[in-house]
Design an enzyme around this catalytic site. Sequence first.
Site, PDB file in Angstrom:
ATOM      1  N   LYS A   4      12.435  10.042  27.311  1.00 54.70           N
ATOM      2  CA  LYS A   4      12.416   8.667  27.799  1.00 54.70           C
ATOM      3  C   LYS A   4      13.243   8.584  29.081  1.00 54.70           C
ATOM      4  O   LYS A   4      13.925   9.534  29.466  1.00 54.70           O
ATOM      5  CB  LYS A   4      13.001   7.689  26.770  1.00 54.70           C
ATOM      6  CG  LYS A   4      12.374   7.719  25.384  1.00 54.70           C
ATOM      7  CD  LYS A   4      10.971   7.161  25.345  1.00 54.70           C
ATOM      8  CE  LYS A   4      10.397   7.203  23.929  1.00 54.70           C
ATOM      9  NZ  LYS A   4       8.964   6.825  23.899  1.00 54.70           N
ATOM     10  N   SER A  54       3.769   7.728  26.076  1.00 53.10           N
ATOM     11  CA  SER A  54       4.825   6.728  26.271  1.00 53.10           C
ATOM     12  C   SER A  54       5.506   6.795  27.627  1.00 53.10           C
ATOM     13  O   SER A  54       6.194   5.855  28.018  1.00 53.10           O
ATOM     14  CB  SER A  54       5.890   6.868  25.174  1.00 53.10           C
ATOM     15  OG  SER A  54       6.619   8.070  25.321  1.00 53.10           O
TER      16      SER A  54
END
Length: 264
Positions: A119, A49
């Site tokens: 993230k 991701s």
Amino acid sequence: MVRAGARRAGKGRHRPFWVELPLLVGVALVLALLIKTFLVQAFSIPSESMQNTLQKGDRVLVDKLTPWFGSEPERGEVVVFHDPDGWLDGVAVDPPNTVQKVLGFIGVMPSAEEKDLIKRVIGVGGDTVECAGDGPVKVNGKALDEPYVFPGNTPCSNDGRGTFKVTVPQGRLWVMGDHRQASADSRYHRDDRNDGMVPEDEVVGRAVVVAWPVGRWSTLPVPAAFSTAAGAALLPGPAAAVAAAVPLVLLRRRRATSGADAHP
């Protein structure tokens, strides 16, 4: 009668190494735990991701020190955070063996039992973050230049959840993965108890270095696009301010000392 010289010689005698070894091991473990708790911890990247900034299997070092000086997560930083509300439900995790458990506990290896994610921070408390269609992402009305987005991806995903406009509450973060079409980030968790946001107190720290594999060693700086994302330059954190002030204080003390020496 024992002479003083003999007593001093007895006190200076070293203990055998095998006697001192358990003490050395104990000290090393305590230091490792202190470093893990307060300074730096290793984490393993579990998915794609964050490509191409981070690859699956990379080991990153996370700065856990600056939050102790009041530093808060800022836009553009890559942060590790605890699962805020079931983001990892259903994600298979390989059970660690005994050695991995021990090394993970002391911080030498990434912990395989902690449910953590990584993230990039896009918006902080008070920001309005939005995206329509393929993008670009806008923060407080200003479009972000995002060269770190995975090649071939668009800044946003042209689907129901990929299109959004949110205002981030104080104490929360809006996060997104760099591999935008392969990241289940804030966009896809807006129905959880935090509206897809990450509470700041769930943040473990900022990822600052890719430490392993050796061939991928690199730092993880804040991209230039975020320096004016909110319409004003980001202010340095308290730790940076202290670091900048120290040389000035030392210089002033040196001048004062020189002046005192010149005028007895």
